[in-house]
Design a protein around this motif. Structure first.
Motif, PDB file in Angstrom:
ATOM      1  N   ARG A 153       0.864  -0.969   0.018  1.00 31.28           N
ATOM      2  CA  ARG A 153      -0.079   0.073  -0.038  1.00 31.28           C
ATOM      3  C   ARG A 153       0.927   1.329  -0.124  1.00 31.28           C
ATOM      4  N   TYR A 154       0.420   2.456  -0.400  1.00 29.34           N
ATOM      5  CA  TYR A 154       1.475   3.403  -0.706  1.00 29.34           C
ATOM      6  C   TYR A 154       0.859   4.664   0.267  1.00 29.34           C
ATOM      7  N   VAL A 155       2.055   5.655   0.404  1.00 26.76           N
ATOM      8  CA  VAL A 155       1.874   6.958   0.865  1.00 26.76           C
ATOM      9  C   VAL A 155       1.789   7.913  -0.556  1.00 26.76           C
ATOM     10  N   ALA A 156       1.532   9.074  -0.354  1.00 24.90           N
ATOM     11  CA  ALA A 156       1.506  10.244  -1.433  1.00 24.90           C
ATOM     12  C   ALA A 156       2.935  10.300  -1.954  1.00 24.90           C
ATOM     13  N   ARG A 157       3.804  10.564  -0.915  1.00 22.94           N
ATOM     14  CA  ARG A 157       5.233  11.017  -1.099  1.00 22.94           C
ATOM     15  C   ARG A 157       5.958   9.965  -2.039  1.00 22.94           C
ATOM     16  N   GLU A 158       5.683   8.632  -1.830  1.00 27.07           N
ATOM     17  CA  GLU A 158       6.184   7.441  -2.332  1.00 27.07           C
ATOM     18  C   GLU A 158       5.565   7.499  -3.770  1.00 27.07           C
ATOM     19  N   LEU A 159       4.467   7.574  -3.799  1.00 33.58           N
ATOM     20  CA  LEU A 159       3.869   7.328  -5.260  1.00 33.58           C
ATOM     21  C   LEU A 159       4.157   8.548  -6.180  1.00 33.58           C
ATOM     22  N   ARG A 160       4.263   9.711  -5.579  1.00 31.40           N
ATOM     23  CA  ARG A 160       4.872  10.858  -6.509  1.00 31.40           C
ATOM     24  C   ARG A 160       5.897  10.874  -6.812  1.00 31.40           C
ATOM     25  N   ALA A 161       7.082  10.375  -6.095  1.00 27.03           N
ATOM     26  CA  ALA A 161       8.427  10.230  -6.083  1.00 27.03           C
ATOM     27  C   ALA A 161       8.506   9.220  -7.215  1.00 27.03           C
ATOM     28  N   LYS A 162       7.977   8.006  -7.237  1.00 25.40           N
ATOM     29  CA  LYS A 162       8.038   7.033  -8.197  1.00 25.40           C
ATOM     30  C   LYS A 162       7.513   7.522  -9.689  1.00 25.40           C
ATOM     31  N   LEU A 163       6.756   8.443  -9.684  1.00 24.80           N
ATOM     32  CA  LEU A 163       6.000   8.925 -11.083  1.00 24.80           C
ATOM     33  C   LEU A 163       7.220  10.025 -11.369  1.00 24.80           C
ATOM     34  N   VAL A 164       7.726  10.961 -10.744  1.00 25.18           N
ATOM     35  CA  VAL A 164       8.688  11.471 -11.288  1.00 25.18           C
ATOM     36  C   VAL A 164      10.069  10.914 -11.650  1.00 25.18           C
ATOM     37  N   ALA A 165      10.337   9.801 -10.997  1.00 22.76           N
ATOM     38  CA  ALA A 165      11.394   9.066 -11.407  1.00 22.76           C
ATOM     39  C   ALA A 165      11.166   8.219 -12.842  1.00 22.76           C
ATOM     40  N   SER A 166       9.883   8.196 -13.204  1.00 21.79           N
ATOM     41  CA  SER A 166       9.435   7.626 -14.470  1.00 21.79           C
ATOM     42  C   SER A 166       9.158   8.511 -15.507  1.00 21.79           C
ATOM     43  N   ASN A 167       9.551   9.578 -15.458  1.00 22.84           N
ATOM     44  CA  ASN A 167       9.604  10.983 -16.250  1.00 22.84           C
ATOM     45  C   ASN A 167       8.078  11.445 -16.417  1.00 22.84           C
ATOM     46  N   PHE A 168       7.187  11.629 -15.195  1.00 24.36           N
ATOM     47  CA  PHE A 168       6.103  12.163 -15.044  1.00 24.36           C
ATOM     48  C   PHE A 168       6.081  13.633 -14.366  1.00 24.36           C
ATOM     49  N   GLU A 169       5.429  14.652 -14.584  1.00 19.96           N
ATOM     50  CA  GLU A 169       4.817  15.691 -14.037  1.00 19.96           C
ATOM     51  C   GLU A 169       3.828  15.473 -12.935  1.00 19.96           C
ATOM     52  N   ILE A 170       3.639  15.803 -11.866  1.00 20.06           N
ATOM     53  CA  ILE A 170       2.440  15.717 -10.863  1.00 20.06           C
ATOM     54  C   ILE A 170       1.383  16.617 -11.266  1.00 20.06           C
ATOM     55  N   GLU A 171       0.337  16.422 -11.550  1.00 17.71           N
ATOM     56  CA  GLU A 171      -0.615  17.484 -11.785  1.00 17.71           C
ATOM     57  C   GLU A 171      -1.625  17.477 -10.651  1.00 17.71           C
ATOM     58  N   ARG A 172      -1.919  16.275 -10.124  1.00 11.95           N
ATOM     59  CA  ARG A 172      -2.899  16.369  -8.627  1.00 11.95           C
ATOM     60  C   ARG A 172      -2.469  15.145  -8.086  1.00 11.95           C
ATOM     61  N   SER A 173      -2.503  15.303  -6.644  1.00  6.55           N
ATOM     62  CA  SER A 173      -2.253  14.255  -5.878  1.00  6.55           C
ATOM     63  C   SER A 173      -3.042  14.407  -4.499  1.00  6.55           C
ATOM     64  N   THR A 174      -4.144  13.612  -4.251  1.00  6.87           N
ATOM     65  CA  THR A 174      -4.885  13.736  -3.107  1.00  6.87           C
ATOM     66  C   THR A 174      -5.262  12.292  -2.655  1.00  6.87           C
ATOM     67  N   TYR A 175      -5.648  12.273  -1.371  1.00  6.75           N
ATOM     68  CA  TYR A 175      -6.181  11.111  -0.799  1.00  6.75           C
ATOM     69  C   TYR A 175      -7.619  10.898  -1.091  1.00  6.75           C
ATOM     70  N   PHE A 176      -8.364   9.869  -0.834  1.00 10.04           N
ATOM     71  CA  PHE A 176      -9.791   9.681  -1.042  1.00 10.04           C
ATOM     72  C   PHE A 176     -10.217   8.786  -0.089  1.00 10.04           C
ATOM     73  N   ILE A 177     -11.795   8.622   0.163  1.00 16.12           N
ATOM     74  CA  ILE A 177     -12.548   7.870   1.137  1.00 16.12           C
ATOM     75  C   ILE A 177     -11.883   8.310   2.430  1.00 16.12           C
ATOM     76  N   THR A 178     -11.794   9.518   2.819  1.00 17.15           N
ATOM     77  CA  THR A 178     -11.350  10.142   3.883  1.00 17.15           C
ATOM     78  C   THR A 178     -12.428  10.208   5.088  1.00 17.15           C
ATOM     79  N   GLY A 179     -13.549  10.370   4.805  1.00 14.17           N
ATOM     80  CA  GLY A 179     -14.690  10.210   5.801  1.00 14.17           C
ATOM     81  C   GLY A 179     -14.818   8.961   6.275  1.00 14.17           C
TER      82      GLY A 179
END
Length: 250
Positions: A153-179
């Motif tokens: 399972r992931y945390v946001a900073r880990e997934l964002r870092a992996k996308l950046v390392a794979s030549n992606f720019e981050i447009e949106r990052s958020t959690y969901f099913i918070t309530g």
């Protein structure tokens, strides 16, 4: 994924609150982030039993893949075309051939997710978008994850870092099913304490219809909030990545 789980998914994903909420979220994200509108070529990686694809096929040029022949069989029962089997790290599509990739609760099934993200980047057109959903937080790990053959399972900073390392720019990052975060956390702790079976099973249990409607409404409200803010925690994590319009090496 255990073979029985595909049948459960096929039977439940049209009505079960989690599937409904995720499907609405993805359609909203496509409206917000899709670079080419309804002319887009959309590829659903790990399409499962195909209900997400079947709701998008009228608006986009769609393709779908899954490593499971059983999952693809259920897709064909929905009269879907453009289906094929492949692994996430060896996608059977040409370079820069699709405008949007959806990977909806897929990466956690992949032993090594970085090669998969690089493959997704390879098949995207410059400026193309990736919409990713994954389960959040390792401390929420349960037999549900075991039954679905998750690796992590992931945390946001880990997934964002992996996308950046794979030549992606981050447009949106958020959690969901918070309530529902704390009720689900307590349920999974309780489930772990009382577990007696060796065989893991998923936690999909269709609630009474009024509860299911209330849960769908809760996720509708979260999606409304996402018009204004990113949610700070949740059971799921959502990231939108963009392949740069000008390619560069990493």
């Amino acid at each position: 994924m255990n073979s029985d789980e595909y049948k459960k998914m096929y039977e439940l994903e049209g009505l079960y609150w989690w599937f409904v909420g995720r499907r609405k979220l993805v359609k909203w994200l496509l409206q917000e982030h899709n670079p080419h509108g309804k002319e887009s070529r959309l590829f659903d990686l790990g399409c499962g039993t195909g209900l997400n694809l079947s709701t998008l096929v009228k608006d986009y040029q769609t393709f779908g893949s899954d490593p499971s022949q059983q999952a693809l069989k259920f897709c064909r029962e929905r009269n879907l075309d453009g289906l094929f089997s492949c692994s996430a790290d060896a996608i059977a599509l040409s370079d820069e051939s699709v405008d949007v990739v959806t990977a909806l609760d897929v990466l956690e099934h992949v032993r090594d997710d970085l090669p998969a993200l690089r493959e997704i980047n390879r098949i995207l057109t410059p400026g193309g978008k990736l919409i990713v959903t994954v389960p959040a937080y390792g401390f929420l790990w349960s037999e549900h994850d075991e039954a679905l053959h998750h690796y992590r399972r992931y945390v946001a900073r880990e997934l964002r870092a992996k996308l950046v390392a794979s030549n992606f720019e981050i447009e949106r990052s958020t959690y969901f099913i918070t309530g529902l975060f704390f009720p689900i956390l307590f349920f999974r702790l309780w489930q772990g304490l009382r577990r007696t079976s060796i065989e893991a099973s998923v936690s999909y249990r269709m609630p009474p219809s009024w509860i299911n409607r209330m849960l769908v409404w809760t996720l509708d409200m979260e999606r409304y909030l996402l018009n204004q803010v990113n949610l700070p925690f949740g059971v799921s994590l959502v990231v939108v990545g963009r392949k740069p319009a000008t390619s560069y090496d990493y």
